[in-house]
Design a protein around this motif. Structure first.
Motif, PDB file in Angstrom:
ATOM      1  N   SER A 203       0.631  -1.767   0.035  1.00  0.00           N
ATOM      2  CA  SER A 203       0.295  -0.197  -0.412  1.00  0.00           C
ATOM      3  C   SER A 203       0.477   1.459   0.123  1.00  0.00           C
ATOM      4  O   SER A 203       1.865   1.627   0.492  1.00  0.00           O
ATOM      5  CB  SER A 203      -0.782  -0.130   1.035  1.00  0.00           C
ATOM      6  OG  SER A 203       0.375  -0.328   2.635  1.00  0.00           O
ATOM      7  N   ILE A 204       0.333   2.085  -0.511  1.00  0.00           N
ATOM      8  CA  ILE A 204       0.715   3.658  -0.824  1.00  0.00           C
ATOM      9  C   ILE A 204      -0.041   4.185   0.609  1.00  0.00           C
ATOM     10  O   ILE A 204      -1.303   4.617   0.389  1.00  0.00           O
ATOM     11  CB  ILE A 204       0.605   4.456  -2.341  1.00  0.00           C
ATOM     12  CG1 ILE A 204       1.447   3.688  -2.712  1.00  0.00           C
ATOM     13  CG2 ILE A 204       1.225   6.182  -1.821  1.00  0.00           C
ATOM     14  CD1 ILE A 204       1.637   4.639  -4.467  1.00  0.00           C
ATOM     15  N   GLY A 205       0.881   4.508   1.193  1.00  0.00           N
ATOM     16  CA  GLY A 205      -0.171   5.583   2.549  1.00  0.00           C
ATOM     17  C   GLY A 205      -0.888   6.566   2.324  1.00  0.00           C
ATOM     18  O   GLY A 205      -0.852   7.400   1.425  1.00  0.00           O
ATOM     19  N   ASP A 206      -1.765   6.666   3.439  1.00  0.00           N
ATOM     20  CA  ASP A 206      -2.245   8.010   3.147  1.00  0.00           C
ATOM     21  C   ASP A 206      -1.243   9.499   3.460  1.00  0.00           C
ATOM     22  O   ASP A 206      -0.363   9.591   4.188  1.00  0.00           O
ATOM     23  CB  ASP A 206      -3.450   8.151   4.631  1.00  0.00           C
ATOM     24  CG  ASP A 206      -4.562   7.007   4.707  1.00  0.00           C
ATOM     25  OD1 ASP A 206      -4.581   7.202   3.118  1.00  0.00           O
ATOM     26  OD2 ASP A 206      -5.456   7.368   5.060  1.00  0.00           O
ATOM     27  N   TRP A 207      -1.623  10.665   2.888  1.00  0.00           N
ATOM     28  CA  TRP A 207      -0.651  11.630   2.486  1.00  0.00           C
ATOM     29  C   TRP A 207       0.891  11.321   1.714  1.00  0.00           C
ATOM     30  O   TRP A 207       2.460  12.498   2.311  1.00  0.00           O
ATOM     31  CB  TRP A 207      -0.555  12.317   3.698  1.00  0.00           C
ATOM     32  CG  TRP A 207      -1.743  12.948   4.584  1.00  0.00           C
ATOM     33  CD1 TRP A 207      -2.787  13.528   4.513  1.00  0.00           C
ATOM     34  CD2 TRP A 207      -2.039  11.865   5.543  1.00  0.00           C
ATOM     35  NE1 TRP A 207      -3.850  12.813   4.837  1.00  0.00           N
ATOM     36  CE2 TRP A 207      -3.552  12.483   5.764  1.00  0.00           C
ATOM     37  CE3 TRP A 207      -1.609  11.335   6.991  1.00  0.00           C
ATOM     38  CZ2 TRP A 207      -4.715  12.061   6.793  1.00  0.00           C
ATOM     39  CZ3 TRP A 207      -2.420  10.901   8.226  1.00  0.00           C
ATOM     40  CH2 TRP A 207      -3.724  11.691   7.741  1.00  0.00           C
ATOM     41  N   ALA A 208       1.044  10.006   1.895  1.00  0.00           N
ATOM     42  CA  ALA A 208       2.799   9.506   1.352  1.00  0.00           C
ATOM     43  C   ALA A 208       3.595  10.611   0.970  1.00  0.00           C
ATOM     44  O   ALA A 208       4.476  11.043   0.968  1.00  0.00           O
ATOM     45  CB  ALA A 208       1.908   8.653   0.754  1.00  0.00           C
ATOM     46  N   PHE A 209       3.235  11.224  -0.272  1.00  0.00           N
ATOM     47  CA  PHE A 209       3.684  11.977  -1.463  1.00  0.00           C
ATOM     48  C   PHE A 209       2.997  13.782  -1.317  1.00  0.00           C
ATOM     49  O   PHE A 209       3.533  14.082  -2.487  1.00  0.00           O
ATOM     50  CB  PHE A 209       3.933  11.248  -2.700  1.00  0.00           C
ATOM     51  CG  PHE A 209       4.535  10.001  -3.171  1.00  0.00           C
ATOM     52  CD1 PHE A 209       5.862  10.444  -2.887  1.00  0.00           C
ATOM     53  CD2 PHE A 209       3.714   8.874  -2.714  1.00  0.00           C
ATOM     54  CE1 PHE A 209       6.356   8.441  -3.015  1.00  0.00           C
ATOM     55  CE2 PHE A 209       4.813   7.628  -3.006  1.00  0.00           C
ATOM     56  CZ  PHE A 209       6.001   7.418  -2.683  1.00  0.00           C
ATOM     57  N   MET A 210       2.058  13.540  -0.426  1.00  0.00           N
ATOM     58  CA  MET A 210       1.951  15.297  -0.636  1.00  0.00           C
ATOM     59  C   MET A 210       2.351  16.512  -0.935  1.00  0.00           C
ATOM     60  O   MET A 210       3.324  15.951   0.669  1.00  0.00           O
ATOM     61  CB  MET A 210       0.219  15.332   0.150  1.00  0.00           C
ATOM     62  CG  MET A 210       1.215  15.299   1.724  1.00  0.00           C
ATOM     63  SD  MET A 210      -0.507  15.674   3.137  1.00  0.00           S
ATOM     64  CE  MET A 210      -1.243  16.931   2.277  1.00  0.00           C
ATOM     65  N   SER A 211       2.288  17.241  -1.547  1.00  0.00           N
ATOM     66  CA  SER A 211       3.710  18.422  -1.128  1.00  0.00           C
ATOM     67  C   SER A 211       3.276  19.264  -0.771  1.00  0.00           C
ATOM     68  O   SER A 211       3.490  20.567  -0.419  1.00  0.00           O
ATOM     69  CB  SER A 211       3.229  18.890  -2.727  1.00  0.00           C
ATOM     70  OG  SER A 211       4.620  19.243  -3.144  1.00  0.00           O
ATOM     71  N   MET A 212       2.902  19.258   0.983  1.00  0.00           N
ATOM     72  CA  MET A 212       3.143  20.017   2.225  1.00  0.00           C
ATOM     73  C   MET A 212       4.707  20.205   2.240  1.00  0.00           C
ATOM     74  O   MET A 212       4.986  19.250   2.292  1.00  0.00           O
ATOM     75  CB  MET A 212       2.370  18.893   3.351  1.00  0.00           C
ATOM     76  CG  MET A 212       2.071  20.461   4.562  1.00  0.00           C
ATOM     77  SD  MET A 212       1.300  19.468   5.755  1.00  0.00           S
ATOM     78  CE  MET A 212      -0.197  19.657   5.676  1.00  0.00           C
ATOM     79  N   PHE A 213       4.572  21.672   2.662  1.00  0.00           N
ATOM     80  CA  PHE A 213       5.788  22.542   2.617  1.00  0.00           C
ATOM     81  C   PHE A 213       7.349  22.041   1.527  1.00  0.00           C
ATOM     82  O   PHE A 213       8.161  21.404   2.065  1.00  0.00           O
ATOM     83  CB  PHE A 213       6.425  21.254   4.144  1.00  0.00           C
ATOM     84  CG  PHE A 213       5.860  22.038   5.420  1.00  0.00           C
ATOM     85  CD1 PHE A 213       5.381  23.007   5.275  1.00  0.00           C
ATOM     86  CD2 PHE A 213       5.317  21.094   5.979  1.00  0.00           C
ATOM     87  CE1 PHE A 213       3.835  23.979   6.337  1.00  0.00           C
ATOM     88  CE2 PHE A 213       4.127  21.006   6.727  1.00  0.00           C
ATOM     89  CZ  PHE A 213       3.928  22.210   7.509  1.00  0.00           C
ATOM     90  N   GLY A 214       6.310  22.076   0.476  1.00  0.00           N
ATOM     91  CA  GLY A 214       7.612  21.579  -1.006  1.00  0.00           C
ATOM     92  C   GLY A 214       7.669  20.060  -0.989  1.00  0.00           C
ATOM     93  O   GLY A 214       8.522  20.495  -1.726  1.00  0.00           O
ATOM     94  N   ALA A 215       6.986  19.077  -0.655  1.00  0.00           N
ATOM     95  CA  ALA A 215       8.341  17.783  -0.411  1.00  0.00           C
ATOM     96  C   ALA A 215       7.939  17.546  -1.292  1.00  0.00           C
ATOM     97  O   ALA A 215       9.331  16.489  -1.929  1.00  0.00           O
ATOM     98  CB  ALA A 215       7.528  17.149   0.820  1.00  0.00           C
ATOM     99  N   ALA A 216       6.984  17.408  -2.515  1.00  0.00           N
ATOM    100  CA  ALA A 216       7.589  17.072  -3.838  1.00  0.00           C
ATOM    101  C   ALA A 216       6.897  17.552  -5.160  1.00  0.00           C
ATOM    102  O   ALA A 216       6.311  17.225  -5.576  1.00  0.00           O
ATOM    103  CB  ALA A 216       5.623  15.771  -3.180  1.00  0.00           C
ATOM    104  N   VAL A 217       6.995  18.992  -4.625  1.00  0.00           N
ATOM    105  CA  VAL A 217       6.898  19.694  -5.688  1.00  0.00           C
ATOM    106  C   VAL A 217       8.044  19.154  -7.072  1.00  0.00           C
ATOM    107  O   VAL A 217       7.226  18.989  -8.010  1.00  0.00           O
ATOM    108  CB  VAL A 217       7.750  21.212  -5.625  1.00  0.00           C
ATOM    109  CG1 VAL A 217       7.111  22.042  -6.406  1.00  0.00           C
ATOM    110  CG2 VAL A 217       7.093  22.048  -3.980  1.00  0.00           C
ATOM    111  N   ASN A 218       8.614  18.217  -6.814  1.00  0.00           N
ATOM    112  CA  ASN A 218      10.054  18.299  -7.958  1.00  0.00           C
ATOM    113  C   ASN A 218       9.544  16.730  -8.927  1.00  0.00           C
ATOM    114  O   ASN A 218       9.925  16.461  -9.530  1.00  0.00           O
ATOM    115  CB  ASN A 218      10.848  18.658  -7.881  1.00  0.00           C
ATOM    116  CG  ASN A 218      11.374  19.722  -7.371  1.00  0.00           C
ATOM    117  OD1 ASN A 218      10.857  20.941  -8.113  1.00  0.00           O
ATOM    118  ND2 ASN A 218      11.750  20.230  -6.891  1.00  0.00           N
ATOM    119  N   LEU A 219       8.279  16.273  -8.040  1.00  0.00           N
ATOM    120  CA  LEU A 219       8.029  14.970  -8.379  1.00  0.00           C
ATOM    121  C   LEU A 219       7.827  14.823  -9.733  1.00  0.00           C
ATOM    122  O   LEU A 219       6.198  15.240 -10.073  1.00  0.00           O
ATOM    123  CB  LEU A 219       7.172  13.997  -6.861  1.00  0.00           C
ATOM    124  CG  LEU A 219       6.733  12.449  -7.829  1.00  0.00           C
ATOM    125  CD1 LEU A 219       7.922  11.617  -7.490  1.00  0.00           C
ATOM    126  CD2 LEU A 219       5.492  12.537  -6.822  1.00  0.00           C
TER     127      LEU A 219
END
Length: 314
Positions: A203-219
């Motif tokens: 599974s891919i967890g809830d919020w796993a790649f969400m971009s809060m605080f710029g975490a996944a901006v460049n994904l």
């Protein structure tokens, strides 16, 4: 005989007709120019890839076998002398596998992003990393200084928990603080090894790649293995650079607001295995086309929150 000229009304009619023709023709011409430019950029990326392949073959002929690993255009120049006489090509993802095959993605040509990939992304069979948290509730491991996998106490499967960081597992949201940005493609492992035990990543967890605080901006893209059966709610929220995602046949459910705010994602294909899609899964995204490999109306969960065209296949 005196020749009769155009009347004012006739001249106005001609002008209106020409304006209509221009209104129709100009956007078409602009699209043709843009398409030609995009194709030219892709050809440059392809030529760079061919130069890369030739350099790998030449290095093998020279006896320098075993060139494998993960590179960017810059880091690869330290290993192979690869050049292409054209607009500057930069690729953030270059993988060279042991069998000599390569995978190239996340390229820019002349400073412009190009949706170009070459070769097949090979998903890791078993990932093994460093334990960053071990409590009575479960164990988390950081793989390749990038992704965190988590196994709850007593569980037999692992979950993709998110990016590396200072994780407090009593408060899920603390994972988002001070998380480094991630560029290019992310690769989720098929299995993960923790304390000598091997767990399927299901599974891919809830919020796993969400971009809060710029975490996944460049994904820009993500590779999901066939072991994954569920994508959690808000899993990719505000991943504004995400352009490509392939959902494997193993996935049965997609959580609510999973792709909210993915403004660069234009289309998505839902496999036959999916039986439930959470509410607002595609709200405020850039998705214009949803391809669903099922007879019409056979997926539970609504509304999905998208005005995209839905193509029911099958």
């Amino acid at each position: 005989m005196k020749e009769k000229g155009f009347t004012l009304i006739e001249l106005l009619a001609v002008i209106v007709i020409l304006a209509i023709i221009a209104l129709i023709a100009v956007p078409i011409i602009i699209d043709i120019i843009e398409d030609s430019k995009t194709e030219a950029l892709k050809r440059s990326a392809e030529n760079y890839t061919m130069a890369l392949k030739n350099a790998i073959v030449q290095s093998q002929l020279d006896g320098s076998k075993g060139i494998t690993g993960n590179y960017t255009t810059d880091t690869l120049s330290e290993v192979l002398n690869v050049s292409y006489d054209g607009e500057k090509v930069t690729c953030n993802t270059i993988k060279i596998y042991e069998d000599g095959s390569i995978y190239v993605a996340d390229c820019t040509v002349g400073g412009e992003s190009v949706e170009y990939t070459y070769g097949k992304k090979q998903v890791s069979e078993i990932a093994e990393g460093t334990i960053i948290s071990e409590t009575t509730n479960g164990v988390a491991v950081n793989v390749d200084n990038s992704l965190v996998y988590y196994v709850s106490s007593g569980a037999t499967d692992a979950t993709v928990y998110g990016y590396r960081g200072n994780v407090d597992y009593s408060n899920r949201m603390n994972l988002m603080n001070n998380v480094p940005q991630t560029r290019g493609n992310m690769e989720i492992a098929l299995k993960v090894k923790i304390n000598g035990e091997i767990y399927n990543v299901t599974s891919i967890g809830d919020w796993a790649f969400m971009s809060m605080f710029g975490a996944a901006v460049n994904l820009t893209s993500i590779t999901i293995p066939e072991s994954v059966t569920s994508i959690g709610g808000t899993a990719f929220m505000d991943c504004t650079s995400l352009r490509s995602i392939t959902i494997p046949e193993s996935v049965t459910s997609i959580g609510g607001t999973a792709f909210v705010g993915c403004t660069s994602l234009r289309s998505i294909t839902i496999p036959n295995s999916v039986t439930n899609i959470g509410s607002d899964a595609f709200i405020m995204s850039g998705i214009t086309t949803i391809n669903i490999n099922k007879p019409s109306g056979s997926i539970e969960g609504a509304p999905w929150g998208s005005s995209a065209t839905i193509n029911w296949i099958g």
